[in-house]
Design an enzyme around this catalytic site. Structure first.
Site, mmCIF file in Angstrom:
data_model
loop_
_atom_site.group_PDB
_atom_site.id
_atom_site.type_symbol
_atom_site.label_atom_id
_atom_site.label_comp_id
_atom_site.label_asym_id
_atom_site.label_seq_id
_atom_site.Cartn_x
_atom_site.Cartn_y
_atom_site.Cartn_z
ATOM 1 N N THR A 83 -25.949 -0.440 20.072
ATOM 2 C CA THR A 83 -25.335 0.669 19.335
ATOM 3 C C THR A 83 -23.901 0.924 19.784
ATOM 4 O O THR A 83 -23.139 1.558 19.058
ATOM 5 C CB THR A 83 -26.147 1.961 19.533
ATOM 6 O OG1 THR A 83 -26.379 2.157 20.932
ATOM 7 C CG2 THR A 83 -27.481 1.887 18.817
ATOM 8 N N ASP A 87 -21.183 -0.735 29.081
ATOM 9 C CA ASP A 87 -21.427 -1.295 30.409
ATOM 10 C C ASP A 87 -20.361 -0.850 31.405
ATOM 11 O O ASP A 87 -20.657 -0.429 32.522
ATOM 12 C CB ASP A 87 -21.475 -2.817 30.343
ATOM 13 C CG ASP A 87 -22.682 -3.326 29.575
ATOM 14 O OD1 ASP A 87 -23.572 -2.516 29.259
ATOM 15 O OD2 ASP A 87 -22.728 -4.532 29.283
#
Length: 378
Positions: A26, A162
Site C-alpha cells: 500500500t 521501510d
C-alpha cells in the site's frame, strides 16, 4: 585489497530492520501501513580518514568490502553495495561537506527475509554520515534520501515505508503511517500473552524484484482507468470498492484484482489500528489471515513455502494469526503465537516444513523497538 576492519570508531550507529504488521504494497499506492522497527539491526562503525575523497566500507557478514572515490560514485555489480553507494551519491548531490571515511558493517538481520535489511543499510549509513560530518540533514530528509537511493541505484521503485519505519520507530509501538502526507502516529502494541514469531522460509524467489515493479505498474494502470471516470483519483488511496466495481468492465482481471487487494488492505490497516487500541486479539489474528489470503489470491506475491506455513498455523489454535511479510515470494512469515506454546509450535512447524520442502526453518521472536540511533560517539 586490504581493509581496515578493527579500528577504534568515532561513531557507532544501530539501524533496525522492520516488520510490517499489516499494509502490504500500500505504501507505493500512497495508502496506509502499520510497520514497527525491531530489535534486530545492522551496526555501523565509522571513522573519518585523512583522505578528502576515499571511502572504504567493509561488511563483516559478507567478509568483503569496497572502496570508492567521492568524485566518481558508480553502480556496482554487487547488489548490497548499491544500497550504500546510492546513499553516498544522494548525499553528494545535496552537500559538498562529505569527506573520506572508513566504515564496517555487522548485521543480525537475515538478508532476503522480508525484514528490510536494505532500508537498514541505507538509513544507517545516512544517519552516521550526517552526524560524522555535521551535514545538518533532518530525519525526514534522510528517509527520503534513502528511498531515492533505492530507486536510482538499486532500481526498486519502493514506497517510503521501510525507510520511515527504520528511522522513526518507537520502542513498544507500531506506527500508523499515511504514505501520502507522511503523518504518523505511534500505536502501542500490547499483544500479551502472544508473541510475534518470525519463521524464515529461507527462500527468496527470483521473481521478487521484477514482480514488485510489475505490481506497481498494474496499480498505475488501474488508477489511469479509474481517473477517466473519477478525475479526483490520484492513487488507489482515493478509491473505494463501489468506485472500483463501476470500472470493472474496463479492466482486465489482473488489474482489477491488484486494485481490489490494495483497497481492502488499506481498510485492514485502519481496522488493525482499531483492534490494537481495543486489545481485540481475535480480530488482530483474523486480519492477518485475511491479509495473507489477499496476498495469495489477488496480489499473487506469495509462494508455496509461505502458503504452507500460514495453512499450517491455521491448524494450531495456539496461533492467533499469520501472514507473509515483506515484498513477497518468500522471506518471513509472521505468526502470533501464545507465549506458552512458542517452543512447541516452532518445533512442530520446523519438522513439517523440513519434511515438505527439505529446508530448515529459521525461527526468532521480534519485538517493536526504537529506530536508527547513535549508540556511541567520541
Amino acid at each position: 585489497m586490504q581493509f581496515l576492519t578493527d579500528f577504534t570508531p568515532e561513531l557507532v550507529v544501530a539501524s533496525p530492520g522492520r516488520i510490517n504488521l499489516i499494509g502490504e504494497h500500500t505504501d507505493y499506492n500512497l495508502g496506509y501501513v502499520l510497520p514497527a522497527a525491531i530489535a534486530r539491526k545492522i551496526t555501523f562503525n565509522f571513522q573519518r580518514n585523512n583522505s578528502d575523497d576515499r571511502c572504504h566500507i567493509y561488511s563483516k557478514q559478507y567478509k568483503t568490502g569496497f572502496s570508492i572515490d567521492l568524485k566518481s560514485v558508480r553502480r556496482s555489480a554487487m547488489e548490497w553495495e548499491n544500497y550504500l553507494l546510492g546513499v553516498i551519491h544522494e548525499i553528494t548531490k545535496k552537500t559538498d561537506r562529505l569527506r573520506g571515511f572508513n566504515c564496517t558493517i555487522e548485521s543480525d538481520l537475515p538478508a532476503g527475509s522480508g525484514l528490510s535489511s536494505s532500508a537498514a543499510l541505507e538509513c544507517g549509513l545516512a544517519f552516521g554520515l550526517n552526524d560524522l560530518f555535521g551535514l545538518g540533514l533532518s530525519k525526514i530528509s534522510m528517509v527520503k534520501l534513502s528511498q531515492r537511493a533505492e530507486h536510482n541505484f538499486v532500481g526498486t521503485q519502493c514506497g517510503i515505508m521501510d525507510q520511515f519505519a527504520s528511522v522513526m520507530g518507537a520502542d513498544g509501538h507500531a506506527m500508523l503511517l499515511d504514505c501520502r502526507s507522511l503523518d504518523h502516529t505511534h500505536i502501542p502494541m500490547e499483544l500479551a500473552p502472544y508473541k510475534m514469531v518470525m519463521l524464515n522460509t529461507k527462500v527468496s524467489h527470483n521473481l521478487a524484484s521484477s514482480a514488485y515493479n510489475i505490481r506497481k505498474s498494474e496499480c498505475e494502470e488501474g488508477v489511469s482507468i479509474l481517473k477517466a471516470k473519477y478525475p479526483e483519483v490520484q492513487s488507489l488511496r482515493d478509491v473505494n470498492t463501489p468506485m472500483l466495481l463501476e470500472c470493472r468492465d474496463r479492466m482486465n482481471t489482473t488489474v482489477f484484482n491488484r486494485c481490489s487487494f490494495i483497497i481492502s488492505e488499506n481498510n485492514r490497516v485502519l481496522a488493525m489500528v482499531d483492534a490494537l487500541r481495543k486489545k481485540d486479539l481475535n480480530n488482530i489474528g483474523a486480519l492477518l489471515y485475511e491479509a495473507h489470503e489477499g496476498i495469495r489470491t489477488l496480489y499473487e506475491v506469495s509462494c508455496p513455502e509461505s502458503d504452507f506455513l500460514v495453512d499450517f498455523a491455521k491448524k494450531h489454535p495456539e496461533v492467533l494469526g499469520a501472514r507473509q511479510t515483506g515484498g513477497g515470494f518468500g522471506g518471513c512469515v509472521l505468526h502470533l503465537v501464545h507465549e506458552k506454546s512458542v517452543t512447541r509450535f516452532v518445533e512442530s512447524a520446523t519438522h513439517a516444513y523440513k519434511k515438505k520442502f527439505n529446508i530448515p526453518l529459521e525461527a526468532f521472536e521480534v519485538r517493536p523497538s526504537r529506530g536508527t540511533t547513535i549508540t556511541y560517539t567520541k
